[in-house]
Design an enzyme around this catalytic site. Structure first.
Site, PDB file in Angstrom:
ATOM      1  CG  HIS A 190      -2.010  -1.026   1.133  1.00 48.45           C
ATOM      2  ND1 HIS A 190      -2.600  -1.590   2.251  1.00 48.45           N
ATOM      3  CD2 HIS A 190      -2.627  -1.591   0.062  1.00 48.45           C
ATOM      4  CE1 HIS A 190      -3.517  -2.466   1.867  1.00 48.45           C
ATOM      5  NE2 HIS A 190      -3.546  -2.471   0.550  1.00 48.45           N
ATOM      6  CG  ASP A 233      -0.699  -0.410   4.867  1.00 41.08           C
ATOM      7  OD1 ASP A 233      -1.917  -0.577   4.661  1.00 41.08           O
ATOM      8  OD2 ASP A 233       0.187  -1.101   4.337  1.00 41.08           O
ATOM      9  CB  SER A 252      -6.052   2.038   0.825  1.00 39.97           C
ATOM     10  OG  SER A 252      -5.830   0.649   0.994  1.00 39.97           O
ATOM     11  CD  GLN A 265      -6.515   0.754 -14.014  1.00 34.49           C
ATOM     12  OE1 GLN A 265      -6.387  -0.436 -14.263  1.00 34.49           O
ATOM     13  NE2 GLN A 265      -6.867   1.198 -12.820  1.00 34.49           N
ATOM     14  CG  HIS A 312      -8.644  -5.895 -10.323  1.00 33.22           C
ATOM     15  ND1 HIS A 312      -8.532  -4.701 -10.994  1.00 33.22           N
ATOM     16  CD2 HIS A 312      -7.762  -5.814  -9.303  1.00 33.22           C
ATOM     17  CE1 HIS A 312      -7.623  -3.939 -10.407  1.00 33.22           C
ATOM     18  NE2 HIS A 312      -7.137  -4.583  -9.377  1.00 33.22           N
ATOM     19  CB  ALA A 349      -7.593  -8.914  -1.828  1.00 38.45           C
ATOM     20  CD  GLN A 396      -9.382  -7.632  -6.517  1.00 36.34           C
ATOM     21  OE1 GLN A 396      -9.699  -8.526  -7.311  1.00 36.34           O
ATOM     22  NE2 GLN A 396      -8.148  -7.161  -6.451  1.00 36.34           N
TER      23      GLN A 396
END
Length: 457
Positions: A13, A105, A127, A337, A352, A375, A377
């Site tokens: 991260h 984090d 995040s 991207q 994703h 993860a 997602q």
């Protein structure tokens, strides 16, 4: 001595934490920002242009030979093994400046015991957004009240501030109580409840329901929720290519495509698909009839998949490239991207559902089709589709496999249907809200001010 905010980031991260550091420096330049990480010093180049931000890589820790190969567990274990070096770094930094706050984090949770032992006010940086934070803060309650392991539950989990979430959509690392990963998640969630505050890469308009649940203490029963600061969206600046100032070929191709006509497919650093799945994607795109820009990676069965360019003739259906050459562009491996999403020719994004990708798409006003891979997602997709309403869901069959006909259907739905128009309108509204949030007087700038006021007081 100058006031300093210390940010501590895992390698996973670090980029997001760098954006937080730059945000603090932009709005509060009198406060020094120090970033500490286990990642290599190469990351220092990202902050070299900001004089008030320093970067320090911790001394290498001794890693035992039997260290787990589970990637999620490693994200927690590596910071834990660096704790002695972190203690030394914080003590040295405290001799030169007044450390007002230590912001860690999520994966750096093991550092919580180090900073609190030094009586440094400790905050978490999340995040994964406000909805994700609701889930994490509520996790100890799930652990106490749900008898079965989440991985065996096959039921709906009710989380304050969130739409109903199927247990199968929870991150797999949180499935089984006896796993070390589960214990890391649980310990992190408990420490987040004890933190001085929580900084979140989110903004009010997109996750208002989650924010209300957090502010009204619905996620942490019987004790106050730490102050929550939504300071996003934190989205990095565009770069033309990885290493040069030359424009990527795909951007030149986009320049000659009609406005909002292209569907973009990109799946992050670890988005690898089998050869069979790549063929299904190709068939679905061809049959959809729509223009497309597709970033293709080598299947995981190939040696050194992450760093090897794919053999498109071998992986894709025979004749696919020639049949679609007038309306398709296939990129081998890496795609720029942010530049693609900000281009006016792009009208949809198959993603994703990584948090950075979601925020980039919303910031540039691009509607999405959610195809989660790992993860958190799958949980992100629930929020994107059911609550934020900025995406359509792509339905999978066994083990996440998506049939060509399903991809074809969702691309047509996003680009041609009434449902697709509703999602496009919603994303347009969120794009404007994101811009307002980070302007002077916007919700995220005000939240950042509240955070800084709390830190310096």
């Amino acid at each position: 001595m100058e006031d300093t905010i210390v940010l501590y980031a895992s390698a996973e991260h670090l980029n997001s934490m760098l954006l937080l550091g730059k945000l603090i420096n932009k709005h509060h330049p009198t406060i020094s920002v120090a970033i500490i990480s286990t990642a290599p010093n190469a990351a220092a180049s990202s902050v070299a242009d900001v004089a008030a931000i320093s970067y320090q890589q911790l001394k290498p820790a001794t890693l035992p030979s039997d260290l787990t190969k589970n990637p999620i567990e490693l994200f927690f274990e590596i910071p834990r093994l660096h704790n002695p070096n972190l203690l030394e770094a914080l003590e040295e930094l405290s001799l030169k400046s007044k450390v007002r706050a230590f912001v860690i984090d999520f994966f750096c949770n093991p550092a919580f015991e180090v900073s609190t032992s030094l009586n440094i006010p400790t905050y978490f940086y999340v995040s994964s957004g406000a909805f994700g934070l609701c889930g994490f803060l509520h996790f100890p309650t799930i652990d106490e009240t749900v008898e079965k392991d989440i991985g065996e539950l096959n039921d709906i989990l009710e989380i304050p501030g969130c739409p109903p979430v199927l247990s199968s959509d929870f991150p797999k690392g949180m499935f089984f109580r006896k796993s070390n990963t589960y214990k890391h998640f649980l310990d992190t969630a408990k420490n987040m409840r004890r933190a001085k505050g929580i900084v979140v890469n989110a903004f009010d308009a997109m996750e208002f329901r989650a924010k209300e649940a957090l502010v009204n203490n619905l996620c942490v029963p019987n004790s106050p929720t730490p102050p929550v600061f939504l300071v996003g969206p934190l989205v990095g600046a565009s770069t033309t290519t990885k290493t040069t100032n030359e424009q990527h070929e795909c951007l030149k191709w986009l320049d000659v495509q009609p406005d909002r006509s292209v569907i973009f497919l990109c799946f992050g650093r670890r988005g690898l698909f089998s050869a069979d799945q790549l063929k299904e994607i190709a068939i679905g795109l061809e049959n959809s009839g729509h223009r497309f820009l597709w970033s293709v990676r080598c299947p995981p069965s190939k040696p050194n998949s992450y760093n090897t360019d794919p053999d498109l003739d071998e992986l894709l259906p025979e004749g696919f490239l020639s049949r679609t050459e007038t309306r398709g562009f296939v990129i081998k491996s890496w795609a720029p991207q942010k530049e693609v999403l900000s281009h006016g020719a792009v009208g949809g994004f198959v993603t994703h559902c990584g948090r950075s990708s979601i925020l980039e798409a919303v910031s540039f006003g691009v509607p999405m089709i959610g195809w989660p891979i790992y993860a958190e997602q799958r949980m992100n997709r629930v929020f994107m589709v059911e609550e934020m309403k900025v995406a359509l869901q792509l339905d999978e069959v066994e083990e996440g496999f998506v049939a060509a006909v399903e991809l074809e259907k969702r691309v047509k739905e996003l680009m041609d249907s009434k449902n697709g128009r509703a999602v496009r309108q919603r994303v347009k509204e969120m794009k404007v809200a994101a811009e307002v949030a980070v302007e002077k007087g916007g919700s995220s700038v005000v939240a950042l001010q509240r955070f800084v006021d709390m830190v310096v007081s």
